[in-house]
Scaffold this motif. Structure first.
Motif, PDB file in Angstrom:
ATOM      1  N   ALA A 155       0.832  -1.204   0.000  1.00 44.09           N
ATOM      2  CA  ALA A 155       0.000   0.000   0.000  1.00 44.09           C
ATOM      3  C   ALA A 155       0.861   1.246   0.000  1.00 44.09           C
ATOM      4  CB  ALA A 155      -0.930  -0.002   1.218  1.00 44.09           C
ATOM      5  N   SER A 156       2.179   1.073  -0.145  1.00 53.14           N
ATOM      6  CA  SER A 156       3.095   2.209   0.013  1.00 53.14           C
ATOM      7  C   SER A 156       3.491   2.875  -1.298  1.00 53.14           C
ATOM      8  CB  SER A 156       4.362   1.743   0.739  1.00 53.14           C
ATOM      9  OG  SER A 156       4.959   0.656   0.055  1.00 53.14           O
ATOM     10  N   SER A 157       2.987   2.376  -2.436  1.00 59.30           N
ATOM     11  CA  SER A 157       3.340   2.982  -3.732  1.00 59.30           C
ATOM     12  C   SER A 157       2.107   3.138  -4.616  1.00 59.30           C
ATOM     13  CB  SER A 157       4.386   2.128  -4.452  1.00 59.30           C
ATOM     14  OG  SER A 157       5.605   2.101  -3.746  1.00 59.30           O
ATOM     15  N   PRO A 158       1.100   3.878  -4.176  1.00 58.81           N
ATOM     16  CA  PRO A 158      -0.141   3.976  -4.948  1.00 58.81           C
ATOM     17  C   PRO A 158      -0.006   4.794  -6.240  1.00 58.81           C
ATOM     18  CG  PRO A 158      -0.219   5.443  -3.058  1.00 58.81           C
ATOM     19  CD  PRO A 158       1.016   4.615  -2.898  1.00 58.81           C
ATOM     20  N   LEU A 159       1.091   5.562  -6.379  1.00 60.77           N
ATOM     21  CA  LEU A 159       1.314   6.272  -7.640  1.00 60.77           C
ATOM     22  C   LEU A 159       1.951   5.363  -8.686  1.00 60.77           C
ATOM     23  CD1 LEU A 159       2.748   9.678  -6.330  1.00 60.77           C
ATOM     24  CD2 LEU A 159       0.431   9.226  -7.167  1.00 60.77           C
ATOM     25  N   ARG A 160       2.447   4.224  -8.247  1.00 60.03           N
ATOM     26  CA  ARG A 160       3.219   3.353  -9.148  1.00 60.03           C
ATOM     27  C   ARG A 160       2.588   1.987  -9.356  1.00 60.03           C
ATOM     28  NH1 ARG A 160       9.391   4.302  -6.948  1.00 60.03           N
ATOM     29  NH2 ARG A 160       8.980   6.067  -5.588  1.00 60.03           N
ATOM     30  N   ARG A 161       1.757   1.517  -8.411  1.00 55.80           N
ATOM     31  CA  ARG A 161       1.213   0.167  -8.514  1.00 55.80           C
ATOM     32  C   ARG A 161      -0.291   0.208  -8.275  1.00 55.80           C
ATOM     33  NH1 ARG A 161       5.949  -2.167  -4.870  1.00 55.80           N
ATOM     34  NH2 ARG A 161       4.514  -1.475  -3.229  1.00 55.80           N
ATOM     35  N   TYR A 162      -1.028  -0.495  -9.122  1.00 54.38           N
ATOM     36  CA  TYR A 162      -2.485  -0.473  -9.015  1.00 54.38           C
ATOM     37  C   TYR A 162      -2.966  -1.193  -7.767  1.00 54.38           C
ATOM     38  CZ  TYR A 162      -7.376  -0.552 -10.431  1.00 54.38           C
ATOM     39  OH  TYR A 162      -8.733  -0.367 -10.486  1.00 54.38           O
ATOM     40  N   CYS A 163      -2.283  -2.267  -7.371  1.00 53.62           N
ATOM     41  CA  CYS A 163      -2.737  -2.976  -6.175  1.00 53.62           C
ATOM     42  C   CYS A 163      -2.636  -2.064  -4.957  1.00 53.62           C
ATOM     43  CB  CYS A 163      -1.947  -4.263  -5.969  1.00 53.62           C
ATOM     44  SG  CYS A 163      -0.296  -4.057  -5.302  1.00 53.62           S
ATOM     45  N   ASP A 164      -1.630  -1.204  -4.900  1.00 51.47           N
ATOM     46  CA  ASP A 164      -1.498  -0.260  -3.793  1.00 51.47           C
ATOM     47  C   ASP A 164      -2.640   0.756  -3.805  1.00 51.47           C
ATOM     48  OD1 ASP A 164       1.078  -1.429  -4.566  1.00 51.47           O
ATOM     49  OD2 ASP A 164       1.928  -0.212  -2.956  1.00 51.47           O
ATOM     50  N   LEU A 165      -3.043   1.177  -5.013  1.00 52.56           N
ATOM     51  CA  LEU A 165      -4.162   2.117  -5.122  1.00 52.56           C
ATOM     52  C   LEU A 165      -5.450   1.468  -4.635  1.00 52.56           C
ATOM     53  CD1 LEU A 165      -5.165   4.903  -6.152  1.00 52.56           C
ATOM     54  CD2 LEU A 165      -5.491   3.834  -8.393  1.00 52.56           C
ATOM     55  N   VAL A 166      -5.670   0.219  -5.037  1.00 46.15           N
ATOM     56  CA  VAL A 166      -6.853  -0.515  -4.571  1.00 46.15           C
ATOM     57  C   VAL A 166      -6.815  -0.677  -3.057  1.00 46.15           C
ATOM     58  CG1 VAL A 166      -7.946  -2.797  -4.576  1.00 46.15           C
ATOM     59  CG2 VAL A 166      -7.267  -1.728  -6.736  1.00 46.15           C
ATOM     60  N   ASN A 167      -5.674  -1.073  -2.522  1.00 44.87           N
ATOM     61  CA  ASN A 167      -5.558  -1.248  -1.064  1.00 44.87           C
ATOM     62  C   ASN A 167      -5.756   0.068  -0.324  1.00 44.87           C
ATOM     63  OD1 ASN A 167      -5.121  -4.013  -1.189  1.00 44.87           O
ATOM     64  ND2 ASN A 167      -2.890  -3.802  -1.288  1.00 44.87           N
ATOM     65  N   GLN A 168      -5.311   1.161  -0.934  1.00 45.77           N
ATOM     66  CA  GLN A 168      -5.495   2.449  -0.291  1.00 45.77           C
ATOM     67  C   GLN A 168      -6.978   2.813  -0.186  1.00 45.77           C
ATOM     68  OE1 GLN A 168      -4.136   6.483  -1.960  1.00 45.77           O
ATOM     69  NE2 GLN A 168      -2.531   5.994  -0.465  1.00 45.77           N
ATOM     70  N   ARG A 169      -7.770   2.447  -1.186  1.00 49.46           N
ATOM     71  CA  ARG A 169      -9.218   2.684  -1.103  1.00 49.46           C
ATOM     72  C   ARG A 169      -9.828   1.895   0.059  1.00 49.46           C
ATOM     73  NH1 ARG A 169      -9.653   1.973  -7.539  1.00 49.46           N
ATOM     74  NH2 ARG A 169      -9.376   4.161  -8.167  1.00 49.46           N
ATOM     75  N   GLN A 170      -9.365   0.662   0.233  1.00 48.10           N
ATOM     76  CA  GLN A 170      -9.858  -0.130   1.349  1.00 48.10           C
ATOM     77  C   GLN A 170      -9.443   0.484   2.686  1.00 48.10           C
ATOM     78  OE1 GLN A 170     -12.007  -1.815  -0.433  1.00 48.10           O
ATOM     79  NE2 GLN A 170     -11.520  -3.905   0.264  1.00 48.10           N
ATOM     80  N   LEU A 171      -8.225   0.982   2.749  1.00 52.05           N
ATOM     81  CA  LEU A 171      -7.734   1.593   3.987  1.00 52.05           C
ATOM     82  C   LEU A 171      -8.508   2.857   4.339  1.00 52.05           C
ATOM     83  CD1 LEU A 171      -3.913   1.095   3.447  1.00 52.05           C
ATOM     84  CD2 LEU A 171      -5.213   0.239   5.417  1.00 52.05           C
ATOM     85  N   ILE A 172      -8.801   3.677   3.339  1.00 53.64           N
ATOM     86  CA  ILE A 172      -9.558   4.908   3.600  1.00 53.64           C
ATOM     87  C   ILE A 172     -10.949   4.562   4.134  1.00 53.64           C
ATOM     88  CG2 ILE A 172     -10.633   6.908   2.496  1.00 53.64           C
ATOM     89  CD1 ILE A 172      -8.202   7.036   0.639  1.00 53.64           C
ATOM     90  N   ALA A 173     -11.600   3.555   3.522  1.00 53.98           N
ATOM     91  CA  ALA A 173     -12.922   3.139   3.996  1.00 53.98           C
ATOM     92  C   ALA A 173     -12.834   2.615   5.424  1.00 53.98           C
ATOM     93  CB  ALA A 173     -13.489   2.064   3.065  1.00 53.98           C
ATOM     94  N   TRP A 174     -11.804   1.810   5.698  1.00 52.27           N
ATOM     95  CA  TRP A 174     -11.618   1.302   7.070  1.00 52.27           C
ATOM     96  C   TRP A 174     -11.413   2.438   8.049  1.00 52.27           C
ATOM     97  CZ3 TRP A 174      -6.577   1.955   9.206  1.00 52.27           C
ATOM     98  CH2 TRP A 174      -6.436   1.487  10.517  1.00 52.27           C
ATOM     99  N   LEU A 175     -10.597   3.427   7.684  1.00 52.32           N
ATOM    100  CA  LEU A 175     -10.311   4.535   8.576  1.00 52.32           C
ATOM    101  C   LEU A 175     -11.568   5.357   8.851  1.00 52.32           C
ATOM    102  CD1 LEU A 175      -8.054   6.051  10.084  1.00 52.32           C
ATOM    103  CD2 LEU A 175      -7.683   7.397   7.999  1.00 52.32           C
ATOM    104  N   ARG A 176     -12.435   5.487   7.856  1.00 54.75           N
ATOM    105  CA  ARG A 176     -13.652   6.288   7.991  1.00 54.75           C
ATOM    106  C   ARG A 176     -14.820   5.481   8.547  1.00 54.75           C
ATOM    107  NH1 ARG A 176     -13.365   9.407   2.090  1.00 54.75           N
ATOM    108  NH2 ARG A 176     -12.013  11.129   2.759  1.00 54.75           N
ATOM    109  N   GLY A 177     -14.611   4.186   8.750  1.00 53.81           N
ATOM    110  CA  GLY A 177     -15.695   3.348   9.257  1.00 53.81           C
ATOM    111  C   GLY A 177     -16.742   3.052   8.212  1.00 53.81           C
ATOM    112  N   GLU A 178     -16.365   3.075   6.943  1.00 51.74           N
ATOM    113  CA  GLU A 178     -17.292   2.810   5.843  1.00 51.74           C
ATOM    114  C   GLU A 178     -17.134   1.381   5.350  1.00 51.74           C
ATOM    115  OE1 GLU A 178     -16.940   7.407   4.113  1.00 51.74           O
ATOM    116  OE2 GLU A 178     -16.079   5.705   3.011  1.00 51.74           O
TER     117      GLU A 178
END
Length: 621
Positions: A486-509
């Motif tokens: 999840a540490s390279s969302p500008l370079r890897r699509y899996c990181d971008l996908v994981n970042q969306r999951q992390l944002i939802a988790w952080l927001r309780g969504e």
């Protein structure tokens, strides 16, 4: 009595020897005897002789214009004898009838065979198309011969120059251009690639390799299609930190930065800040489709193809002097370096500096009391990274990495581009600092998503095999219970996908992706395959640039270390190869003669000169 008959699709004449109800025994003009079915006999005649009749028929047939016969034929089915009577204006003699039969059989474009000795004229449109095809084939044959002659003279015909992509990368073996190239190559006893190179069709070996990859992976080109505009980014708090990044000088996609903040009660708060494009790149948007198609940035010496357009990278890259949005992991440690607690925040992070790997030496690990603040912060990060490294209990492999830099404004090995290769031992302080902090953030967020039962694109390793998985599992190689990217969302699509999951988790969504989501599963499978494909291409191009460096430096002899059996590593270079005549124990040194380097393959041919310090072995020319 003589007969005209069909045998294996050919018209033949012979003398009748015997006859019964179903067949005849015939001695052909050639002297060979045939058993001929009665139905295969087209004509019986008493004179002239069979030999005279067939010889005269050949003479007459040469004078007959098939086109004229077609013009005077009716549209209905007819027999050859009827057309012979109409053509000659009288009951035809045997040679005359046989001549018409020969012409009809020899021109299937004009006359369709409907039975033995029976025909129907071809429709006008069909005849026109068939004649055009013949004319095209004749023209192609002339062109092929002319192009092959030009190639033999080391000249590239214009027609072949216009089809280089096909000839070099996607051969169409039915195309006349390829047939000309194949004919010229066969005549010269060389390969089509070597023939084209000799004709000046490949001015740049780098472009040749890159174009092949481009056609394979990006057949529509590497330019980005229109993608509209970024989504709005909600107001975010500004973090009370001054972060710094550590990357190579050529890095533009700065995904990660770090901060150190002293705590009033002692100890520090370590910030690991990751660029956050997921805030503005919505799932299913045009920009998401671009990232989904590319799946990763493609890296190779001297060039790269970014996953996202430069304009998007420019918004989210953690460049100094800005406060871009970031997803941050804060780790609170006590004065001894022990972790007290962790938290994740979505915020804007002020970036104070972009440090370059090339400018950082190892002195930051033990800075003087009056050292600059950045040195003291690096020292704190180093101590924390070292503690993480020790806790994992996984020692770095003892190996050397190599950095490649290409100066495209200079010449090297007779081509544009001069390469520099710099060795860098793995496990240097700055490498370990960055690596351990990245490993930790990916471990912490992987654990958080797993405990919240949020699917993600996890990295798991068991029995030595690393793979992607939608469920968390142990990564044995790193010594971690959970791990994702999840540490390279500008370079890897899996990181971008994981970042969306992390944002939802952080927001309780609810998580944007579910395990049963077919698109999510497909993206995981495609990412793993494509990432491996890109990595293989990077390896091939590093091999290419290594060989090019050897040509550039005029290396004709070098030393190598025996790895096992005939496998050796060229000293000072990322080049492992087999020397059939190598001998020695693992770790022993050999002298190696470089006989030939081919940048188009790319390939190198070497021979052992014997052990270093020993007598040189003879090398065949």
């Amino acid at each position: 009595m003589n007969v005209l008959f069909e045998d294996d699709g050919q018209l033949k004449a012979g003398t009748l020897i015997a006859e019964n109800d179903m067949s005849l025994h015939v001695e052909a003009v050639s002297g060979k005897r045939h058993k001929v079915k009665t139905a295969h006999v087209l004509l019986r005649f008493a004179s002239p002789s069979a030999a005279e009749a067939i010889a005269r028929a050949h003479e007459l047939a040469r004078e007959i214009d098939a086109g004229f016969l077609w013009e005077v034929s009716g549209d209905d089915e007819f027999g050859f004898d009827v057309l012979a009577r109409d053509y000659y204006g009288h009951v035809p003699a045997a040679p005359e009838a046989a001549s018409i039969a020969q012409v009809l059989a020899a021109h299937p474009m004009y006359f369709y065979r409907k039975g033995r000795g029976r025909y129907r004229k071809a429709p006008p449109d069909a005849l026109k198309a068939a004649l055009a095809s013949v004319a095209r084939k004749e023209r192609e044959a002339r062109d092929i011969a002319a192009w092959a002659a030009e190639l033999a003279a080391k000249r590239l015909p214009d027609a072949l120059a216009a089809k280089l992509d096909m000839l070099l990368h996607r051969p169409d073996r039915n195309a006349p251009e390829w047939r000309a190239l194949a004919a010229a190559s066969d005549a010269a006893r060389t390969s089509p690639l070597a023939m084209l190179a000799a004709c000046g069709a490949i001015p740049s070996s780098f472009d040749y390799h890159f174009r092949r990859f481009e056609l394979e992976v990006f057949p529509d080109g590497t330019s980005f299609p229109p993608w509209g505009a970024l989504g709005d980014i909600a107001e975010l708090p500004v973090a009370p930190v001054a972060a710094l990044s550590i990357d190579e000088a050529a890095t533009t996609e700065i995904d990660d930065a770090f901060s150190v903040r002293a705590l009033a009660a002692g100890g520090f708060e370590i910030g690991i800040h990751i660029a956050c494009p997921a805030l503005a790149i919505a799932e299913g948007s045009a920009l998401d489709a671009i990232a989904r198609r590319r799946l990763s940035t493609v890296y190779l010496p001297g060039h790269k193809l970014t996953m996202l357009p430069d304009e998007v990278v420019g918004v989210f890259t953690l460049a100094a002097g800005r406060s871009p949005p970031a997803l941050s992991l804060y780790v609170e440690i006590d004065p001894s370096g022990a972790v007290i607690g962790e938290r994740t925040a979505l915020e804007r992070v002020p970036i104070a500096a972009n440090l370059r790997l090339e400018a950082i030496d190892g002195s930051f690990t033990d800075p003087a009391p009056d050292a600059p603040q950045v040195q003291r912060e690096l020292a704190t990060l180093w101590r924390f990274a070292s503690r993480l490294y020790e806790a994992r209990g996984k020692a770095d492999a003892d190996r050397i990495d190599y950095s490649f830099a290409v100066d495209w404004d200079a010449q090297g090995a007779g081509e544009r581009g001069r390469v520099t290769i710099v060795p860098r031992p793995r496990g240097s302080p700055v490498d370990r600092l960055v690596a351990e902090l990245m490993i930790h953030v990916n471990h912490a967020w992987g654990r958080a998503l797993a405990e919240a039962d949020y699917p993600a694109m996890f990295r798991v390793q068991s029995a030595g095999k690393v793979k992607m998985s939608t469920r968390s599992g142990e990564h044995q190689g790193l010594g971690l219970s959970h791990y994702l990217w999840a540490s390279s969302p500008l370079r890897r699509y899996c990181d971008l996908v994981n970042q969306r999951q992390l944002i939802a988790w952080l927001r309780g969504e609810p998580p944007p992706y579910a395990v049963a989501d077919g698109a999510f599963q497909a993206a995981l499978v495609d990412f793993e395959a494509t990432y491996s494909q890109y990595a293989e291409f990077q390896d091939r191009m590093e091999h290419y640039w290594t060989l090019r460096w050897m040509l550039q430096q005029g290396v004709d002899e070098c030393t190598a270390t025996v790895l096992r059996d005939t496998l050796v590593r060229i000293d000072g270079l990322p080049l492992v190869l087999r020397l059939p005549d190598a001998s020695g124990t693992p770790g022993s040194k050999l002298r190696v003669a470089v006989l030939r380097i081919d940048l188009l393959q790319p390939a190198i041919e070497c021979r052992s000169l014997g052990p270093v310090g020993g007598p040189a072995a003879a090398v065949a020319p």
